[in-house]
Design an enzyme around this catalytic site. Structure first.
Site: not given
Ligand code: GLU
Length: 476
Positions: A255-256
């Site tokens: 997600k980063r």
């Protein structure tokens, strides 16, 4: 075949992620291919992680993609409702009690501190951490005593010993797990809320789910779920665990990871087309029989086969994403594309002095090359900048000695034009070719650089028209 019923069961802990959307999409395609139902269910038991509006965001983004569930919290079938786990606690309680009564589950009074310490001891000893069974054989009196003393407890499943759990995965084929590798696991937490592995089985069974497509991170959960099916004497659904989506460096999408927009809403916000995204995502881990890559939703439903789901990770290919989106934009009417792009232009530039016609012409100039709505902003920048900034390559090019004459001739012809249309500008370019005796690159490039400042861009005559006579003459 019994009616196919599949489900997408997100937790409302965030917005619709590409991975979740793909899971929903494959479940949806499978359901529709077999004339079945696609169900949306909410796994909202992780109360601390739930976010405000999480459910609506999931449903809205799915709807944007064209995925509308046959059943959901908003569109429930009374036979199966409710569709949010937190509204189904009574149902889970009933089944947990049944397991307790049958001795297949037990109350565990170990404190989190004790469990942590044991976990550390096992890790330090190089063992795979697993519940040590301390409360497995408490007597009824001991249990009653602890309960009376108000000690909080979880409910653990008594995992059968020496059993092999096997299943045929639709994607991976034969899979098996040994029960001895699985410790007695918690089915109901101390706060009375069921864990995922417990609730999901009760839900899938009571909602008549026939097939489950989900991410491969759930593969190791499957034996835990299968043991429950066996204890209850229920038929498990048929599972298919989809491979990961990886980035261009072949790393799992985290997600980063900022190299890829990960949320469906970001694509919507940037002006990607939903049908193009649907098409693109369908190719993320699934491939059709032939070479075709552009499919309508109906074609995808028809073509979809679980047999062609990929066994290896699927790469999120950004070039393909833009290619697919460009193909869809090209097919759209100019009117649609203007509607798509205009809000981005309005936000970025002052359009108050521009006519509707000019805005339409501007967007039309880029219609064929555009991949998403917001891209227009960067592309048209030269039409809003008063200053002409040449890069080194352009400056170098303009040193050729034939150029001043070419520009002067072109300027003379343009000055004589009354009606500044694309056709008339094109005629001036032609006239310059004849009179200045230059052609090809030595004709177009100087005119392009002198008027637009850039060496490559959209159709020259269209660009010159969009800039307008006054500005072009002053630049020349
Ligand atoms: N809430 C789970 C997830 O989003 C669902 C898993 C499942 O499909 O069983 O991963």
């Amino acid at each position: 075949m019994e009616k196919v019923r599949v489900r997408y069961a997100p937790s409302p802990t965030g917005h619709l992620h590409i991975g979740g959307a793909r899971t929903a999409l494959f479940n949806y395609l499978f359901a529709k291919h077999y004339d079945g139902d696609f169900i949306f269910r909410l796994e909202d038991t992780d109360i601390e992680r739930n976010i405000e509006g999480g459910e609506a965001s999931q449903l809205d983004n799915l709807a944007w993609l064209g995925i509308v569930p046959d059943e959901s919290p908003l569109n429930p079938n009374p036979k199966y409702a409710p569709y949010r786990q937190m509204e189904r606690l009574d149902i889970y309680r009933k089944y947990a009690n049944e397991l307790l009564q049958r001795g297949l589950a037990y109350k565990c009074f170990c404190t989190p501190e004790e469990l942590d310490a044991e976990h550390e001891r096992q890790v330090a000893a190089g063992k795979a951490p697993m519940y040590n069974g301390k409360c497995r054989n408490l007597t009824a009196e001991e249990v009653a005593e602890k309960e009376a003393a108000g000690i909080p407890y979880t409910i653990r499943l008594r995992v059968p010993e020496n059993k092999t759990y096997e299943f045929e995965d639709m994607i991976r084929g034969h899979v098996s797990f040994e029960s001895n590798d699985i410790g007695d696991w918690v089915i109901v937490k101390a706060n009375g809320i069921p864990t995922y592995n417990f609730a999901v089985v009760i839900d899938d069974h009571t909602m008549d789910i026939t097939h489950v497509f989900r991410g491969e991170e759930h593969l190791s959960n499957t034996p835990k779920q299968l043991m429950l099916y066996e204890m209850f004497g229920w038929q498990p659904p048929i599972y298919g665990h989809m491979t990961l989506i990886v980035n261009e460096q072949r790393k799992k999408l985290s997600k980063r990871d900022e190299s890829i927009m990960q949320f469906v809403s970001q694509y919507k916000d940037e002006g990607y087309l939903p049908d193009a995204m649907f098409n693109f995502m369908a190719l993320l881990g699934w491939s059709p029989e032939g070479e075709q890559e552009i499919f309508t939703k109906e074609e995808l439903i028809k073509e979809f086969s679980e047999k062609r789901l990929s066994k290896s990770p699927s790469m999120f290919d950004k070039n393909k994403l833009t290619w697919v989106n460009n193909r869809y934009i090209k097919e759209r009417s100019l009117e649609d594309v203007v509607a798509l792009c205009r809000p981005y232009l309005e936000e970025a530039y002052d359009l108050s002095t521009k006519s509707e016609q000019w805005i339409n012409d501007l967007i039309a100039t880029y219609h064929d090359q555009l991949s998403y709505g917001k891209e227009i902003v960067g592309l048209v920048d030269l039409f809003f900048n008063d200053e002409l900034v040449l890069d080194d390559e352009a400056k170098e090019f303009m040193k050729d000695e034939s150029i001043p004459n070419t520009l002067a001739v072109f300027k003379k012809h343009l000055e004589a034009v009354e009606d500044f249309t694309k056709e008339n500008v094109q005629a001036c370019i032609k006239a310059t070719q004849k009179e200045a005796k230059v052609r090809g690159k030595m004709l177009y490039m100087p005119l392009r650089i002198a008027t637009t400042g850039i060496m490559h861009g959209p159709d020259l005559a269209s660009s010159i028209c969009l800039l307008g006579k006054e500005k072009v003459l002053s630049r020349l």
